[in-house]
Design an enzyme around this catalytic site. Structure first.
Site: not given
Ligand code: IPE
Ligand code: IPE
Ligand code: MG
Length: 251
Positions: A21, A24, A69
């Site tokens: 995680d 982004g 997602n």
């Molecule tokens: C969990 O991360 C899913 C993956 C790492 C693929 P998210 O970023 O989607 O989870 P939330 O929304 O913060 O709970």
């Molecule tokens: C994890 O990083 C990747 C996936 C869930 C696919 P994020 O995309 O959730 O990154 P943040 O949590 O928004 O920073």
């Molecule tokens: Mg995330």
């Protein structure tokens, strides 16, 4: 002494699961598009997989895309799916060099067609590798997996092929996506979020949870070593008391 040497090879988790995680946030903090974070997360996947294989970890499960997602903006979902296809293709060499077998769990049949095809191709090409299983959780959700197992068990009992009296946790596990994979002893989540986000709900019943503040694209071999050392310093009691699980020492 470097961190790797502090790891006790006799107490290595056989299965590590990671919620990758923070991609982004890593990108936006640099003024970049979110997809730039996902792209940079690939290097962390490479480092973590090779480090785990080198140590002798047998199973590494990476949460790559949750069922939830799909709710993200379409352009991000499309970018993630494209990246998946490109990465499966470009990382085949790394998987072969490191003798890593690719597997996947989740509702794979509902992935986009080209992703599914690329996934099956890479799984097939790596099927004879045997140092470590790299298991990608794709279109995965723990509740989906449990409900799906319940549905299949119900169908078996309704058809008279399964005695409801025989349904216990041992049988139930055989209907899960992870049926031939031991439960993870260690679950790592990066990015400082302290939640499970629908990952391996059944399997983590007794996993040790480790939350790293690092954003996934910054996660490196040493961060994995740190998590394993932390895990090795914990006492896993499984409901018992300390005295029952301490190794018997010579008098
Ligand atoms: C969990 O991360 C899913 C993956 C790492 C693929 P998210 O970023 O989607 O989870 P939330 O929304 O913060 O709970
Ligand atoms: C994890 O990083 C990747 C996936 C869930 C696919 P994020 O995309 O959730 O990154 P943040 O949590 O928004 O920073
Ligand atoms: Mg995330």
């Amino acid at each position: 002494m470097d961190l790797k040497e502090k790891i006790d090879p006799d107490k290595l988790p056989s299965h590590i699961a990671i919620i990758m995680d923070g991609n982004g946030r890593w990108a936006t903090s640099r003024g970049e598009m979110r997809v730039f974070g996902h792209q940079n997360g690939v290097e962390s996947v490479r480092q973590t997989s090779t480090a785990a294989a080198e140590l002798g970890v047998k199973h590494l499960t990476l949460y790559a895309f949750s069922t939830e997602n799909w709710k993200r903006p379409k352009c991000e979902v499309d970018a993630l799916m494209n990246l998946l296809v490109l990465t499966l293709n470009s990382e085949l060499g790394t998987l072969m060099e490191n003798n890593i077998r690719l597997k996947a769990i989740g509702d794979l049949a509902h992935l986009q067609k080209n992703c599914y095809a690329q996934l099956i191709e890479t799984i097939d090409k790596t099927k004879d590798n045997n140092r470590m299983d790299l298991i990608l959780a794709l279109n995965y959700s723990g509740r989906w997996e449990i409900a799906e197992a319940a549905r299949r068990i119900a169908a078996e009992t309704a058809a008279g092929r399964l005695d409801p009296e025989k349904v216990d946790s041992e049988l139930f596990e055989k209907y899960l996506e992870t049926k031939d994979i031991p439960d993870p002893e260690l679950l790592i989540r990066t990015s400082g979020e302290n939640r499970i986000s629908n990952f391996l709900l059944w399997q983590i019943a007794y996993a040790e949870l480790y939350f790293s503040p690092k954003l996934w694209p910054d996660f490196r071999k040493n961060d994995l070593y740190e998590a394993i050392i932390d895990y090795q310093n914990r006492e896993r009691r499984f409901g018992m008391i300390s005295e029952q699980i301490k190794p018997v020492t010579d008098k």
